[in-house]
Write a protein that holds these residues in place. Structure first.
Motif, mmCIF file in Angstrom:
data_model
loop_
_atom_site.group_PDB
_atom_site.id
_atom_site.type_symbol
_atom_site.label_atom_id
_atom_site.label_comp_id
_atom_site.label_asym_id
_atom_site.label_seq_id
_atom_site.Cartn_x
_atom_site.Cartn_y
_atom_site.Cartn_z
ATOM 1 N N GLY A 240 -0.882 11.362 -10.094
ATOM 2 C CA GLY A 240 -1.031 12.004 -8.727
ATOM 3 C C GLY A 240 -2.262 11.292 -7.903
ATOM 4 O O GLY A 240 -2.457 11.411 -6.532
ATOM 5 N N ALA A 241 -3.052 10.831 -8.620
ATOM 6 C CA ALA A 241 -4.089 9.767 -7.934
ATOM 7 C C ALA A 241 -3.742 8.724 -7.117
ATOM 8 O O ALA A 241 -4.164 8.245 -5.988
ATOM 9 C CB ALA A 241 -5.338 9.337 -8.786
ATOM 10 N N VAL A 242 -2.691 7.907 -7.870
ATOM 11 C CA VAL A 242 -2.172 6.818 -7.228
ATOM 12 C C VAL A 242 -1.254 7.563 -6.109
ATOM 13 O O VAL A 242 -1.334 6.710 -4.847
ATOM 14 C CB VAL A 242 -1.167 6.210 -8.281
ATOM 15 N N GLU A 243 -0.760 8.445 -6.052
ATOM 16 C CA GLU A 243 0.116 8.831 -4.886
ATOM 17 C C GLU A 243 -0.792 9.197 -3.639
ATOM 18 O O GLU A 243 -0.528 9.048 -2.586
ATOM 19 C CB GLU A 243 0.897 10.140 -5.354
ATOM 20 N N LEU A 244 -1.901 9.749 -4.047
ATOM 21 C CA LEU A 244 -2.982 10.049 -3.057
ATOM 22 C C LEU A 244 -3.484 8.722 -2.252
ATOM 23 O O LEU A 244 -3.740 8.649 -1.143
ATOM 24 C CB LEU A 244 -4.429 10.897 -3.590
ATOM 25 N N VAL A 245 -3.559 7.783 -3.076
ATOM 26 C CA VAL A 245 -3.948 6.486 -2.368
ATOM 27 C C VAL A 245 -2.827 5.716 -1.587
ATOM 28 O O VAL A 245 -2.980 5.416 -0.670
ATOM 29 C CB VAL A 245 -4.391 5.523 -3.557
ATOM 30 N N LYS A 246 -1.751 6.065 -2.111
ATOM 31 C CA LYS A 246 -0.640 5.289 -1.483
ATOM 32 C C LYS A 246 -0.462 6.057 0.061
ATOM 33 O O LYS A 246 0.568 5.526 0.928
ATOM 34 C CB LYS A 246 0.543 5.339 -2.192
ATOM 35 N N SER A 247 -0.513 7.404 0.028
ATOM 36 C CA SER A 247 -0.282 8.323 1.053
ATOM 37 C C SER A 247 -1.282 8.209 2.005
ATOM 38 O O SER A 247 -1.104 8.839 3.303
ATOM 39 C CB SER A 247 0.030 9.575 0.700
ATOM 40 N N HIS A 248 -2.410 7.512 1.680
ATOM 41 C CA HIS A 248 -3.493 7.545 2.919
ATOM 42 C C HIS A 248 -3.426 6.501 3.927
ATOM 43 O O HIS A 248 -2.456 5.426 3.841
ATOM 44 C CB HIS A 248 -4.952 6.922 2.017
ATOM 45 N N SER A 249 -3.703 6.804 5.179
ATOM 46 C CA SER A 249 -3.236 6.299 6.392
ATOM 47 C C SER A 249 -3.749 4.829 6.231
ATOM 48 O O SER A 249 -3.211 3.820 6.945
ATOM 49 C CB SER A 249 -3.871 6.918 7.529
ATOM 50 N N SER A 250 -4.799 4.397 5.474
ATOM 51 C CA SER A 250 -5.296 2.995 5.495
ATOM 52 C C SER A 250 -4.685 2.445 4.284
ATOM 53 O O SER A 250 -4.909 1.132 4.243
ATOM 54 C CB SER A 250 -6.744 3.228 5.461
ATOM 55 N N TYR A 251 -3.753 2.906 3.503
ATOM 56 C CA TYR A 251 -3.240 2.087 2.566
ATOM 57 C C TYR A 251 -2.229 1.204 3.216
ATOM 58 O O TYR A 251 -1.307 1.349 4.142
ATOM 59 C CB TYR A 251 -2.559 2.861 1.615
ATOM 60 N N ASN A 252 -2.170 -0.269 2.798
ATOM 61 C CA ASN A 252 -1.325 -1.166 3.480
ATOM 62 C C ASN A 252 -1.046 -2.182 2.274
ATOM 63 O O ASN A 252 -1.727 -2.734 1.549
ATOM 64 C CB ASN A 252 -1.669 -1.925 4.532
ATOM 65 N N SER A 253 0.271 -2.198 1.768
ATOM 66 C CA SER A 253 0.681 -3.018 0.626
ATOM 67 C C SER A 253 0.499 -4.486 0.982
ATOM 68 O O SER A 253 0.668 -5.206 0.152
ATOM 69 C CB SER A 253 2.047 -2.615 -0.068
ATOM 70 N N ALA A 254 0.231 -4.979 2.071
ATOM 71 C CA ALA A 254 -0.081 -6.305 2.555
ATOM 72 C C ALA A 254 -1.283 -6.899 1.944
ATOM 73 O O ALA A 254 -1.322 -8.093 1.483
ATOM 74 C CB ALA A 254 -0.144 -6.434 4.080
ATOM 75 N N TRP A 255 -2.243 -5.901 1.593
ATOM 76 C CA TRP A 255 -3.611 -6.387 0.863
ATOM 77 C C TRP A 255 -3.950 -5.501 -0.295
ATOM 78 O O TRP A 255 -5.128 -5.603 -0.651
ATOM 79 C CB TRP A 255 -4.670 -6.725 1.883
ATOM 80 N N CYS A 256 -3.219 -4.558 -0.690
ATOM 81 C CA CYS A 256 -3.392 -3.730 -1.804
ATOM 82 C C CYS A 256 -2.265 -3.160 -2.600
ATOM 83 O O CYS A 256 -1.119 -3.041 -2.017
ATOM 84 C CB CYS A 256 -4.118 -2.362 -1.123
ATOM 85 N N SER A 257 -2.303 -3.091 -3.908
ATOM 86 C CA SER A 257 -1.362 -2.765 -4.752
ATOM 87 C C SER A 257 -1.857 -1.676 -5.700
ATOM 88 O O SER A 257 -2.923 -1.999 -6.472
ATOM 89 C CB SER A 257 -0.570 -3.745 -5.590
#
Length: 396
Positions: A240-257
């Motif tokens: 659930g925590a990881v989903e909160l991170v991935k759903s954040h508007s500032s999350y971008n898989s270009a520089w974060c996994s």
């Protein structure tokens, strides 16, 4: 370049706004607001470098001994261990990203998070403006501007239709060439041949263990997203925590996994090879793990660091107010407790931390007890806070 200078400037401005409301510059490590006149204790929310009297130390020991007299039943202890992820998932389901504040203090206490070149430019920026008064109310807008600059950088270099695949960023033509495979080969196999893991093309890599809802992730990304060659990994064993991170508007898989991972499971592979990380951030995480499993966790994390890499640690210290507030029946074992929501917490000494990281083959750079006085000015309540802050490096 402009983006790096902007990042450093915005970082300096944003870090001034927390816990230090005057225009006086905070000192590192652990702040510089010293309580010299007890009559002024309620003028600020926090006082740094508090010294305990022998009487205060003895009172704390007595309270901890008293609330440890009644232990949690063994069958319940086993349940809290087996179902640890369930309790943390319930925690994030209830609180989402509202419980913890963003850790904007990270760069103040842990400048090692930044690449060396960026740290040097930050020092230069700070020296050139030592007498400049910072308007702390502008901190949030400056950080937003900085993130927007990062977005502009990626759009300029990769185009508005960029696609991120396994941590690499491709523009539309590059992405099309990968997916339109004329030989009919499996696209995943083709991508795997080109790149073996997320962030494989990065030159500076950070891992945050126990990322929660992203209270460290997004302050870090706001600075690093405009710095080419950097990549941030973050993991938590609460899905659930990881989903909160991935759903954040500032999350971008270009520089974060962001990925789900149980650091206690030695057999569980990380999505990247050993010895590639420059920095590991371990903040208020190790305390949630059963004491018998802590050494194994630290040993495994040490293998992920490249030679010269740094592990940055901050967690609860022995006799912190949070420990002394526990009632009887919440103690699992010595200095290890369970909260009402089923999550657990351990309270460390700096010697315990030194021993664990030393056994893992890391060298001490910093290992401090951070004692502060936190006050509730409205209720006139004083709380003695104790944290351990440490930095350990993998030998070259």
């Amino acid at each position: 370049n402009f983006i790096t200078r902007l990042s450093a400037l915005c970082l300096r401005k944003s870090k001034m706004q927390q816990r230090h409301q005057s225009t006086r510059r905070p000192a590192v490590p652990l702040g510089s607001r010293i309580l010299t006149d007890p009559s002024k204790v309620f003028e600020h929310n926090m006082w740094d470098h508090m010294q305990w009297s022998q009487e205060e130390e003895e009172n704390a020991k007595e309270k901890a001994a008293e609330n440890s007299l009644v232990k949690v039943q063994w069958e319940d202890q086993d349940k809290y261990e087996r179902e640890a992820s369930k309790y943390w998932n319930e925690f994030y389901k209830t609180h989402k990203n509202r419980f913890f504040k963003d850790r904007n203090w990270l760069f103040l206490e842990f400048p090692e998070i930044l690449p060396e070149k960026m740290r040097e430019e930050l020092k230069t920026e700070e020296r050139s403006s030592e007498h400049t008064k910072i308007n702390s109310t502008n901190g949030f807008s400056h950080k937003n501007e900085m993130f927007e600059e990062g977005e502009k950088y990626w759009k300029k270099n990769y185009g508005g239709g960029s696609t991120s695949i396994q941590g690499h960023v491709y523009n539309e033509n590059q992405s099309k060439s990968l997916t339109d495979n004329p030989q009919g080969k499996n696209c995943g196999e083709e991508l795997g041949r080109l790149e073996s893991f997320p962030g494989s093309d990065a030159t500076y890599r950070i891992l945050e263990v126990g990322c929660g809802a992203g209270n460290s992730v997004f302050p870090i990304l706001k600075v690093l997203c405009s710095t080419p060659g950097t990549f941030l990994y973050c993991c938590d064993f609460a899905s659930g925590a990881v989903e909160l991170v991935k759903s954040h508007s500032s999350y971008n898989s270009a520089w974060c996994s962001a990925f789900v991972h149980d650091v206690c499971d030695d057999a569980l592979p990380y999505p990247f090879p050993d010895e590639i990380l420059d920095v590991i951030l371990l903040v208020f995480v190790l305390s949630t793990i059963h004491p018998d499993r802590m050494q194994g966790v630290v040993n495994r994390l040490a293998k992920l660091l490249k030679p010269g890499g740094m592990l940055l640690f901050r967690d609860y210290g022995r006799y912190d107010t949070a420990q002394l507030r526990f009632k009887k029946g919440h103690c699992l074992s010595e200095n290890f407790y369970v909260r009402g929501d089923g999550t657990r917490v351990y309270f460390f000494t700096k010697d315990e931390i030194w021993n664990m990281f030393n056994v893992a083959g890391l060298t001490e750079v910093q290992n401090l007890v951070d004692r502060r006085l936190q006050v509730n000015r409205k209720k006139k309540v004083k709380m003695q806070r104790v944290w351990i802050q440490s930095k350990f490096q993998k030998p070259l």
